[in-house]
Structure formats: C-alpha cells, structure tokens
Motif scaffolding. Structure first.
Motif, PDB file in Angstrom:
ATOM      1  N   TRP A 195       1.890   6.900  -6.656  1.00  0.00           N
ATOM      2  CA  TRP A 195       0.965   7.888  -7.048  1.00  0.00           C
ATOM      3  C   TRP A 195       1.737   9.380  -6.634  1.00  0.00           C
ATOM      4  CZ3 TRP A 195      -1.577  11.725  -4.272  1.00  0.00           C
ATOM      5  CH2 TRP A 195      -2.515  12.395  -4.696  1.00  0.00           C
TER       6      TRP A 195
ATOM      7  N   HIS B   5      -5.674  10.301 -11.651  1.00  0.00           N
ATOM      8  CA  HIS B   5      -5.725  11.055 -10.437  1.00  0.00           C
ATOM      9  C   HIS B   5      -4.511  11.940 -10.131  1.00  0.00           C
ATOM     10  CE1 HIS B   5      -6.889  11.520  -5.799  1.00  0.00           C
ATOM     11  NE2 HIS B   5      -6.983  12.683  -6.510  1.00  0.00           N
TER      12      HIS B   5
ATOM     13  N   TRP C 167      -8.122   1.603  -2.271  1.00  0.00           N
ATOM     14  CA  TRP C 167      -6.988   0.486  -2.499  1.00  0.00           C
ATOM     15  C   TRP C 167      -7.178  -0.619  -1.486  1.00  0.00           C
ATOM     16  CZ3 TRP C 167      -4.404  -1.379  -6.297  1.00  0.00           C
ATOM     17  CH2 TRP C 167      -4.019  -0.644  -7.589  1.00  0.00           C
ATOM     18  N   ALA C 168      -6.895   0.135  -0.244  1.00  0.00           N
ATOM     19  CA  ALA C 168      -6.946  -0.812   1.169  1.00  0.00           C
ATOM     20  C   ALA C 168      -7.869  -1.806   1.031  1.00  0.00           C
ATOM     21  CB  ALA C 168      -6.594  -0.028   2.183  1.00  0.00           C
TER      22      ALA C 168
ATOM     23  N   LEU D  33       2.297   1.935  -3.282  1.00  0.00           N
ATOM     24  CA  LEU D  33       1.308   2.203  -4.419  1.00  0.00           C
ATOM     25  C   LEU D  33       1.206   3.771  -4.342  1.00  0.00           C
ATOM     26  CD1 LEU D  33      -1.488  -0.365  -4.331  1.00  0.00           C
ATOM     27  CD2 LEU D  33      -0.091   0.360  -6.210  1.00  0.00           C
ATOM     28  N   ALA D  34       1.033   4.364  -2.892  1.00  0.00           N
ATOM     29  CA  ALA D  34       0.895   5.701  -2.666  1.00  0.00           C
ATOM     30  C   ALA D  34       2.151   6.301  -2.795  1.00  0.00           C
ATOM     31  CB  ALA D  34       0.796   5.841  -0.857  1.00  0.00           C
TER      32      ALA D  34
ATOM     33  N   LEU E  86      -5.401   1.117 -11.627  1.00  0.00           N
ATOM     34  CA  LEU E  86      -4.143   1.696 -11.851  1.00  0.00           C
ATOM     35  C   LEU E  86      -4.146   3.035 -12.772  1.00  0.00           C
ATOM     36  CD1 LEU E  86      -1.452  -1.332 -11.872  1.00  0.00           C
ATOM     37  CD2 LEU E  86      -1.612   0.283 -10.355  1.00  0.00           C
TER      38      LEU E  86
ATOM     39  N   MET F 221      -9.144   7.614  -2.302  1.00  0.00           N
ATOM     40  CA  MET F 221      -8.518   6.620  -3.203  1.00  0.00           C
ATOM     41  C   MET F 221      -7.529   5.742  -2.420  1.00  0.00           C
ATOM     42  SD  MET F 221      -5.294   7.493  -5.743  1.00  0.00           S
ATOM     43  CE  MET F 221      -4.395   7.721  -4.266  1.00  0.00           C
ATOM     44  N   ILE F 222      -6.812   6.092  -1.268  1.00  0.00           N
ATOM     45  CA  ILE F 222      -6.257   5.270  -0.461  1.00  0.00           C
ATOM     46  C   ILE F 222      -7.215   4.110   0.179  1.00  0.00           C
ATOM     47  CG2 ILE F 222      -4.646   5.170   1.658  1.00  0.00           C
ATOM     48  CD1 ILE F 222      -3.618   7.731   0.723  1.00  0.00           C
TER      49      ILE F 222
ATOM     50  N   LEU G 100       0.770  -1.203  -0.015  1.00  0.00           N
ATOM     51  CA  LEU G 100       0.046  -0.015  -0.126  1.00  0.00           C
ATOM     52  C   LEU G 100       0.889   1.204  -0.200  1.00  0.00           C
ATOM     53  CD1 LEU G 100      -3.149   0.285  -0.063  1.00  0.00           C
ATOM     54  CD2 LEU G 100      -3.105   0.931   2.519  1.00  0.00           C
TER      55      LEU G 100
ATOM     56  N   THR H   4      -8.124  12.131  -2.019  1.00  0.00           N
ATOM     57  CA  THR H   4      -6.886  11.351  -1.881  1.00  0.00           C
ATOM     58  C   THR H   4      -7.040  10.497  -0.967  1.00  0.00           C
ATOM     59  OG1 THR H   4      -5.635  12.970  -3.027  1.00  0.00           O
ATOM     60  CG2 THR H   4      -4.413  11.359  -1.690  1.00  0.00           C
TER      61      THR H   4
END
Lengths: 100, 131
Positions: A53, B86, B54-55, A49-50, B80, B50-51, A46, B47
């Motif tokens: 980004w 974004h 994903w989590a 990925l952050a 992705l 978005m996190i 995670l 934002t």
C-alpha cells in the motif's frame, strides 16, 4: 527526509520475512513447533500488505517512479531484498531532498 | 435473496451517508482550506482504519474457516482494489498539499464510480455469500 514510512515498512517487511523463513519455518519443520509460523505468518502478511500500500501511495505522490515501485515490490518477495532496497531508497530520497 | 439484497443496500446506503457527513465536516474544519484537514484525517483515521479492517477481516475469516469459500476470494479482489485506490488518493492528497496539483475532474469521477461499485460488490458478497 520524505518517504520515512515507506523505508520503515521496507525494513519491517524484510525483518518479518527473514524471521519467518529463518526461524519460524525451521522451528515448525525440524522442531515440531507450529506456533511460530501461526504468529509470524499473518503478521508478515499484514506488514507485506501495508508495504504494498505504501508503494502505491509513494508512486501516486510522485516520490518513486513506476520502475522504482516494481523494484520495491520484487525486493519485498526476496529475503534480504527489503534491506537492500531500504538502503537504495534512503540514498535516492536523500539525493532528491538535497536537490542534487 | 430479496432480504439479502435489501440488507446489502441498507449497509451501502449507511456507508455513503456516513462518508458524506464526514466529507462535509472536514471541508468546514479548516479555515486554511480542506487539504490540511483531509491530510490529518487520512493519516490518523482512514489509514489506521484500513489496517484494522484488513487485520480484523483476515482474523474473522481464519476463525470462521472462510478461506476455502469462493465469495471471500472474490471479495478480497475488491478489497485489494479499494486499498489500491486509497493508496492512490492518499498519494494525490500529499502531492496536492505539497505542490497544489490534484486529480482531474474525470479521474475523480472514475474513482468515485469504482469506490461505490466495489463497496456494493463487497457488501453483497459478505451478506449473501452466494458461492
């Protein structure tokens, strides 16, 4: 200084990668403790990925060039690469914000 | 399959409806221009969302054992792509707040098309799980 999030994420990515490779994986293979990789694996994923980004955002914002973004991404795949890149990024952005 | 298509279209329509209302509300939120409102919204809502997406998505996929399924791999490609778009939009917004230059009209058109196409693909893949 601009790019604070990018630098913090570079450090976090490097720390979770090192914890995964240096602590969790040996614990799993030599100590039979699988819980460490089960927790640290997804956490590192995670954070990675952050960080990716944040690289895209910083490139789009004009904070880093395309070649800098590639360097940051490659560094994120190597142990200690994130730490080296964070120091490099701090110096680079400091020069930029001082207008040198 | 007709039911899955209708359900996918329903979810996509609801997403677009909600997103449209948020945009209109944000455009009216600041007397000094929309960029400041959009920047705040992006930092504190979009934002983190978005996190969380994903989590929570990866947690659900792990709990349900979906990682060997083809539809999830295909969906991840679109997620992705959405995340990258974004990132680009968020960066442009920050640049626009600093220097005042943003995306060109053609780039906006391209981004909106890619966003809607990705949303349609993601929703259909999740709802129908076709392969």
């Amino acid at each position: 200084m601009p790019g604070r999030t990018l630098r913090m994420l570079a450090l976090a990515e490097a720390a979770t990668l090192l914890a995964l490779v240096a602590i969790a994986v040996p614990l799993k293979h030599y100590g039979g403790v699988g819980e460490a990789t089960r927790v640290l694996g997804p956490l590192h994923g995670l954070v990675f990925l952050a960080f990716c980004w944040a690289i895209v955002r910083s490139w789009s914002e004009g904070l880093v060039a395309g070649s800098d973004a590639a360097r940051l991404f490659i560094g994120a795949c190597l142990p200690f690469g994130g730490i080296v890149n964070e120091r490099w990024l701090r110096a680079k952005l400091s020069v930029r914000s001082n207008g040198v | 399959m007709a039911y899955e298509l209708a359900k996918s279209a329903h979810i996509v329509a609801a997403f677009l409806w909600f997103a449209g209302m948020v945009v209109v509300a944000l455009l009216h939120a600041s007397a000094n221009g929309a960029v400041a409102s959009l920047l705040t919204w992006d930092r504190y809502v979009t934002t983190p969302a978005m996190i969380a997406t994903w989590a929570l998505g990866l947690t659900m996929a792990s709990m349900a054992g979906w990682f060997s399924d083809g539809w999830l791999m295909a969906k991840l490609v679109f997620v992705l792509a959405l995340s990258a778009i974004h990132g680009v939009l968020s960066g442009c917004l920050r640049r626009s707040a600093g220097k005042g230059d943003g995306l060109s009209r053609n780039a906006v058109r391209l981004v909106l098309s890619a966003l809607i196409a990705s949303l349609c693909a993601i929703v259909f893949l999740v709802v129908a799980k076709p392969f």
